[in-house]
Design an enzyme around this catalytic site. Structure first.
Site, mmCIF file in Angstrom:
data_model
loop_
_atom_site.group_PDB
_atom_site.id
_atom_site.type_symbol
_atom_site.label_atom_id
_atom_site.label_comp_id
_atom_site.label_asym_id
_atom_site.label_seq_id
_atom_site.Cartn_x
_atom_site.Cartn_y
_atom_site.Cartn_z
ATOM 1 N N GLU A 14 -10.694 -9.721 2.791
ATOM 2 C CA GLU A 14 -9.446 -9.363 3.460
ATOM 3 C C GLU A 14 -9.762 -9.282 4.942
ATOM 4 O O GLU A 14 -10.585 -8.453 5.362
ATOM 5 C CB GLU A 14 -8.907 -8.023 2.940
ATOM 6 C CG GLU A 14 -7.616 -7.630 3.662
ATOM 7 C CD GLU A 14 -6.976 -6.347 3.109
ATOM 8 O OE1 GLU A 14 -7.228 -5.983 1.936
ATOM 9 O OE2 GLU A 14 -6.228 -5.709 3.876
ATOM 10 N N THR A 41 -6.779 6.238 10.060
ATOM 11 C CA THR A 41 -6.689 5.149 9.096
ATOM 12 C C THR A 41 -7.987 4.343 9.203
ATOM 13 O O THR A 41 -8.793 4.602 10.090
ATOM 14 C CB THR A 41 -5.444 4.256 9.361
ATOM 15 O OG1 THR A 41 -5.405 3.194 8.408
ATOM 16 C CG2 THR A 41 -5.457 3.662 10.757
ATOM 17 N N THR A 42 -8.181 3.391 8.294
ATOM 18 C CA THR A 42 -9.423 2.600 8.309
ATOM 19 C C THR A 42 -9.588 1.935 9.677
ATOM 20 O O THR A 42 -8.715 1.194 10.111
ATOM 21 C CB THR A 42 -9.347 1.506 7.214
ATOM 22 O OG1 THR A 42 -8.837 2.106 6.026
ATOM 23 C CG2 THR A 42 -10.708 0.920 6.951
ATOM 24 N N HIS A 85 -3.634 -4.858 7.696
ATOM 25 C CA HIS A 85 -3.787 -3.720 8.598
ATOM 26 C C HIS A 85 -2.956 -3.895 9.865
ATOM 27 O O HIS A 85 -3.142 -4.850 10.603
ATOM 28 C CB HIS A 85 -5.246 -3.444 8.992
ATOM 29 C CG HIS A 85 -5.458 -1.987 9.294
ATOM 30 N ND1 HIS A 85 -5.047 -1.399 10.466
ATOM 31 C CD2 HIS A 85 -5.967 -0.990 8.535
ATOM 32 C CE1 HIS A 85 -5.310 -0.110 10.442
ATOM 33 N NE2 HIS A 85 -5.863 0.167 9.269
ATOM 34 N N GLY A 86 -2.010 -2.965 10.028
ATOM 35 C CA GLY A 86 -1.174 -2.975 11.230
ATOM 36 C C GLY A 86 -0.078 -4.035 11.211
ATOM 37 O O GLY A 86 0.623 -4.219 12.205
ATOM 38 N N GLY A 107 1.157 -1.463 4.348
ATOM 39 C CA GLY A 107 1.527 -0.115 3.938
ATOM 40 C C GLY A 107 2.459 0.576 4.905
ATOM 41 O O GLY A 107 3.664 0.711 4.654
ATOM 42 N N HIS A 108 1.926 0.990 6.035
ATOM 43 C CA HIS A 108 2.643 1.890 6.932
ATOM 44 C C HIS A 108 4.018 1.359 7.340
ATOM 45 O O HIS A 108 5.005 2.107 7.327
ATOM 46 C CB HIS A 108 1.779 2.180 8.172
ATOM 47 C CG HIS A 108 2.340 3.241 9.038
ATOM 48 N ND1 HIS A 108 3.084 2.964 10.156
ATOM 49 C CD2 HIS A 108 2.300 4.593 8.928
ATOM 50 C CE1 HIS A 108 3.474 4.099 10.704
ATOM 51 N NE2 HIS A 108 3.007 5.100 9.985
ATOM 52 N N GLU A 159 -8.388 0.360 -2.872
ATOM 53 C CA GLU A 159 -9.236 0.363 -1.666
ATOM 54 C C GLU A 159 -10.206 1.528 -1.792
ATOM 55 O O GLU A 159 -9.800 2.640 -2.138
ATOM 56 C CB GLU A 159 -8.387 0.599 -0.423
ATOM 57 C CG GLU A 159 -7.629 -0.590 0.039
ATOM 58 C CD GLU A 159 -6.835 -0.256 1.290
ATOM 59 O OE1 GLU A 159 -7.164 0.724 1.985
ATOM 60 O OE2 GLU A 159 -5.867 -0.957 1.541
ATOM 61 N N ASN A 193 0.858 -1.186 0.000
ATOM 62 C CA ASN A 193 0.000 0.000 0.000
ATOM 63 C C ASN A 193 0.901 1.246 0.000
ATOM 64 O O ASN A 193 1.707 1.438 0.925
ATOM 65 C CB ASN A 193 -0.894 -0.037 1.247
ATOM 66 C CG ASN A 193 -1.831 1.152 1.302
ATOM 67 O OD1 ASN A 193 -1.412 2.281 1.092
ATOM 68 N ND2 ASN A 193 -3.085 0.913 1.597
ATOM 69 N N HIS A 242 -5.532 3.639 -1.545
ATOM 70 C CA HIS A 242 -6.873 3.950 -1.048
ATOM 71 C C HIS A 242 -7.240 5.355 -1.517
ATOM 72 O O HIS A 242 -6.632 6.332 -1.085
ATOM 73 C CB HIS A 242 -6.855 3.880 0.493
ATOM 74 C CG HIS A 242 -8.198 4.062 1.125
ATOM 75 N ND1 HIS A 242 -8.405 3.910 2.475
ATOM 76 C CD2 HIS A 242 -9.418 4.393 0.617
ATOM 77 C CE1 HIS A 242 -9.677 4.128 2.763
ATOM 78 N NE2 HIS A 242 -10.304 4.440 1.664
ATOM 79 N N ARG A 265 -7.263 12.830 0.675
ATOM 80 C CA ARG A 265 -6.225 13.435 1.514
ATOM 81 C C ARG A 265 -4.805 13.006 1.133
ATOM 82 O O ARG A 265 -3.848 13.704 1.407
ATOM 83 C CB ARG A 265 -6.480 13.147 2.987
ATOM 84 C CG ARG A 265 -6.228 11.714 3.408
ATOM 85 C CD ARG A 265 -6.166 11.592 4.918
ATOM 86 N NE ARG A 265 -7.472 11.562 5.520
ATOM 87 C CZ ARG A 265 -7.812 10.716 6.513
ATOM 88 N NH1 ARG A 265 -6.918 9.879 6.995
ATOM 89 N NH2 ARG A 265 -9.014 10.728 7.018
ATOM 90 N N ARG A 286 -9.375 7.890 -0.855
ATOM 91 C CA ARG A 286 -10.356 8.300 0.164
ATOM 92 C C ARG A 286 -11.271 9.365 -0.420
ATOM 93 O O ARG A 286 -10.892 10.105 -1.335
ATOM 94 C CB ARG A 286 -9.647 8.840 1.411
ATOM 95 C CG ARG A 286 -8.758 7.816 2.097
ATOM 96 C CD ARG A 286 -8.224 8.366 3.393
ATOM 97 N NE ARG A 286 -9.282 8.432 4.384
ATOM 98 C CZ ARG A 286 -9.515 7.498 5.303
ATOM 99 N NH1 ARG A 286 -8.752 6.437 5.394
ATOM 100 N NH2 ARG A 286 -10.507 7.635 6.153
ATOM 101 N N HIS A 326 1.063 6.148 1.905
ATOM 102 C CA HIS A 326 1.840 7.073 2.733
ATOM 103 C C HIS A 326 2.987 7.737 1.992
ATOM 104 O O HIS A 326 3.583 8.689 2.509
ATOM 105 C CB HIS A 326 2.271 6.396 4.028
ATOM 106 C CG HIS A 326 1.066 6.088 4.872
ATOM 107 N ND1 HIS A 326 0.120 7.050 5.156
ATOM 108 C CD2 HIS A 326 0.617 4.946 5.420
ATOM 109 C CE1 HIS A 326 -0.850 6.497 5.872
ATOM 110 N NE2 HIS A 326 -0.577 5.223 6.036
HETATM 111 N N1 PXP Z 1 -5.725 -3.261 4.127
HETATM 112 C C1 PXP Z 1 -6.695 -2.324 4.183
HETATM 113 C C2 PXP Z 1 -8.062 -2.694 3.728
HETATM 114 C C3 PXP Z 1 -6.431 -1.012 4.635
HETATM 115 O O1 PXP Z 1 -7.415 -0.108 4.697
HETATM 116 C C4 PXP Z 1 -5.110 -0.687 4.998
HETATM 117 C C5 PXP Z 1 -4.785 0.717 5.415
HETATM 118 O O2 PXP Z 1 -4.920 1.576 4.334
HETATM 119 C C6 PXP Z 1 -4.130 -1.684 4.901
HETATM 120 C C7 PXP Z 1 -4.469 -2.970 4.484
HETATM 121 C C8 PXP Z 1 -2.719 -1.405 5.237
HETATM 122 O O3 PXP Z 1 -2.600 -1.111 6.598
HETATM 123 P P1 PXP Z 1 -1.215 -0.651 7.174
HETATM 124 O O4 PXP Z 1 -0.905 0.670 6.566
HETATM 125 O O5 PXP Z 1 -1.450 -0.587 8.646
HETATM 126 O O6 PXP Z 1 -0.215 -1.699 6.779
#
Ligand code: PXP
Length: 237
Positions: A151, A100-101, A191-192, A213-214, A70, A7, A43, A49, A45, A10
């Site tokens: 997911e 974030t989501t 996520h995370g 992503g992050h 996304e 992702n 994503h 942003r 949004r 960022h």
């Molecule tokens: N999957 C989805 C559906 C998300 O919304 C996000 C955050 O944009 C991620 C994965 C990636 O999350 P992270 O940035 O915490 O790795």
């Protein structure tokens, strides 16, 4: 072999910190693909942003692996996706003020509306994934609206500090993945996830792809995006 979707939101977040042209998320996508990732995730949004319409349009042209967009189920965004035709759309819930989501999509509660969006996107040849919490009733709902991919939200797992609660959340993810696979769904997760917590999720039987992503973009600050992507691939395969 577990796949990696990177992702790149960022990279655009950093660009937007100065409202300028760098760093360029398009260049980031190229570097991640050259490093061996399996898809590029962004994503769009509703408040635009970080990722902008123009980024998605260019990504559609240059991404050689798969473009996974996304997106919320807002009409404006769905219409845009139908025009751009990413390879995959991952439907997520969206609240304006969130950093974030925050949770998974409540498919059960919004069954009719999500079914309509899934049908519309499918008609345009777009694969649909639903970002949901790892609970049985949301997996059942994903089947009802005609999704082929889910997911699983790993956020709850990722925030646990104590070993016992981490294991408990991991077991929830494992059971959910097993259940979804038994219904014929393709199972992704994200996520995370980071360099410390990703291995156990990657080891879950049947997991197809992790979207991260992050952690990767953060690590890239110190080791470069190519190395950060390769390190993550090394951990999940
Ligand atoms: N999957 C989805 C559906 C998300 O919304 C996000 C955050 O944009 C991620 C994965 C990636 O999350 P992270 O940035 O915490 O790795």
């Amino acid at each position: 072999m577990v796949k990696l979707g990177v992702n790149i939101d960022h990279v655009a977040t950093l660009r937007e910190a100065r409202k300028t042209i760098s760093p360029d998320p398009i260049e980031a996508a190229r570097v991640c693909e050259d490093a061996g990732c399996d898809s590029i995730v962004c994503h769009l949004r509703e408040d635009k942003r970080h990722i902008k319409d123009a980024d998605v349009i260019t990504l559609r042209e240059v991404v050689k692996t798969r473009l996974n967009l996304e997106m919320s189920i807002a009409k404006e965004i769905v219409d845009f996706a139908c025009k751009i035709k990413p390879d995959q759309a991952t439907l997520v819930p969206e609240r304006r003020r969130e950093v974030t989501t925050e949770g998974g999509l409540d498919v059960k509660k919004n069954l009719a509306r999500i079914r309509t969006v899934v049908c519309k996107l499918k008609e345009d040849g777009i694969e649909i994934s639903l970002f949901i919490n790892p609970v049985k009733y949301q997996i059942d709902a994903a089947i009802k609206v005609g999704a082929r991919i889910i997911e699983l939200h790993t956020g709850e797992y990722a925030v646990q500090k104590a070993e016992a609660s981490r294991k408990k959340q991991l077991a929830i993810l494992k059971n959910s993945a097993r259940y979804a696979l038994s219904l014929g769904l393709e199972v992704n997760a994200g996520h995370g996830l980071n360099y410390d917590n990703v291995k156990d999720v990657a080891k879950i039987d049947g997991i197809n792809e992790l979207n991260i992503g992050h952690a990767i973009i953060s690590r890239a600050v110190f080791v470069g995006l190519e190395n950060a992507t390769k390190e993550m691939i090394g951990l999940i395969r």
